[in-house]
Design a protein around this motif. Structure first.
Motif, mmCIF file in Angstrom:
data_model
loop_
_atom_site.group_PDB
_atom_site.id
_atom_site.type_symbol
_atom_site.label_atom_id
_atom_site.label_comp_id
_atom_site.label_asym_id
_atom_site.label_seq_id
_atom_site.Cartn_x
_atom_site.Cartn_y
_atom_site.Cartn_z
ATOM 1 N N PHE A 52 -6.933 68.031 -13.267
ATOM 2 C CA PHE A 52 -6.516 69.146 -14.130
ATOM 3 C C PHE A 52 -5.393 69.908 -13.445
ATOM 4 N N VAL A 53 -4.364 70.234 -14.210
ATOM 5 C CA VAL A 53 -3.335 71.159 -13.728
ATOM 6 C C VAL A 53 -3.035 72.162 -14.837
ATOM 7 N N ASP A 54 -2.638 73.365 -14.419
ATOM 8 C CA ASP A 54 -2.074 74.301 -15.392
ATOM 9 C C ASP A 54 -0.731 74.788 -14.856
ATOM 10 N N SER A 55 -0.096 75.712 -15.574
ATOM 11 C CA SER A 55 1.267 76.081 -15.193
ATOM 12 C C SER A 55 1.315 76.815 -13.860
ATOM 13 N N SER A 56 0.244 77.521 -13.512
ATOM 14 C CA SER A 56 0.223 78.197 -12.211
ATOM 15 C C SER A 56 0.174 77.180 -11.085
ATOM 16 N N GLY A 57 -0.609 76.138 -11.281
ATOM 17 C CA GLY A 57 -0.686 75.088 -10.277
ATOM 18 C C GLY A 57 0.639 74.377 -10.111
ATOM 19 N N LEU A 58 1.262 74.046 -11.238
ATOM 20 C CA LEU A 58 2.548 73.359 -11.160
ATOM 21 C C LEU A 58 3.645 74.302 -10.661
ATOM 22 N N GLY A 59 3.509 75.595 -10.984
ATOM 23 C CA GLY A 59 4.461 76.571 -10.456
ATOM 24 C C GLY A 59 4.432 76.618 -8.937
ATOM 25 N N SER A 60 3.251 76.428 -8.375
ATOM 26 C CA SER A 60 3.156 76.418 -6.904
ATOM 27 C C SER A 60 3.890 75.210 -6.333
#
Lengths: 119, 143
Positions: A52-60
């Motif tokens: 699972f990824v969300d935009s905060s994870g990908l933003g990091s």
């Protein structure tokens, strides 16, 4: 999220297991910062174990990319699951990250070519 | 609107530690709401939207003080899943939230864009100090 690291030639492979979201984004940033301090700036993020990824994870990931780019390094993405790849492409990160089918090919790419950068 | 088949409310402190709980509950609810003929991506879409919405609510309510809480409410109707995420933060004007600057690849600002992409209807209201993001997902395959 669990992060395992392994040095393979010029590259450092960070193997992520679990979820990359706002709750775990900080631990990825800390890990990349730790690698950079040790001069390990050619990084492969092995995402095969990320479900699972969300935009905060990908933003990091974007923040990590910028930090190693400043040092002359690069981050390459390996083996994202289809669900993860879909979010990755939704916010168009495939334009700034090279994505490989396996960690092995991503590691090889550091031998075969130079590093990319993002402003 | 008709009476929901079932509904579930989860209230938690403004801590990212609870994000996993919120998304896990979202999967349980949407799996229970979904029918066999629905696309398999529905549960994943709902989980992603809930993660984005709850992260935003936790960050906004952080400005409202340490006791602020986030309320996540699911209601399942015939043909529709309705999810509300409420907080007591500063709020925002949803119509003024711009699209992400994709060409610049920012580190954040994608949340509402993602929610709008994966859900069928999104509304935002602010009343009596409570901000509520309402997200709807159709539970019937288009004919």
């Amino acid at each position: 999220m669990e992060i395992l690291d392994e040095i393979v030639g010029k590259a450092t492979v960070l193997k992520l297991n679990g979820r990359l979201d706002s709750a775990s984004a900080g631990s990825l940033k800390d890990k990349v910062k730790d690698c950079a301090k040790k001069g390990r700036i050619h990084l492969v993020i092995d995402m095969a174990g990320v479900d699972f990824v969300d935009s905060s994870g990908l933003g990091s990931l974007v923040a990590c990319l910028r930090s190693v780019n400043k040092l002359g390094g690069d981050i390459r993405i390996a083996a994202p699951q289809s669900r993860v790849r879909a979010v990755f492409e939704l916010i168009r990160l495939h334009h700034i990250f090279e994505v490989f089918d396996s960690a092995g090919t991503a590691v090889s790419s550091f031998r075969d070519a130079g590093t990319g950068t993002v402003s | 609107m008709s009476t929901p088949w079932f509904e579930l409310t989860l209230e938690f402190q403004r801590k990212l530690d609870y994000l996993r709980l919120a998304t896990a509950v979202s999967r349980l609810v949407s799996e229970a709401a979904a029918r066999e003929d629905l696309p398999g991506s529905l549960v994943d879409d709902v989980e992603l939207a809930v993660s984005e919405a709850c992260t935003n609510a936790i960050k906004h309510s952080a400005r409202a003080g340490g006791t602020a809480r986030v309320v996540l409410r699911f209601r399942v109707y015939e043909g529709e899943l309705v999810i509300e995420v409420s907080d007591r933060g500063e709020g925002f004007d949803i119509e003024k939230v711009p699209l992400p600057e994709f060409d610049r690849h920012p580190e954040g600002g994608y949340g509402l864009y993602i929610i709008r992409t994966v859900m069928d209807e999104v509304r935002y209201t602010a009343a009596a100090g409570v901000n509520t993001l309402t997200m709807k997902k159709r539970l019937k395959r288009p004919r």
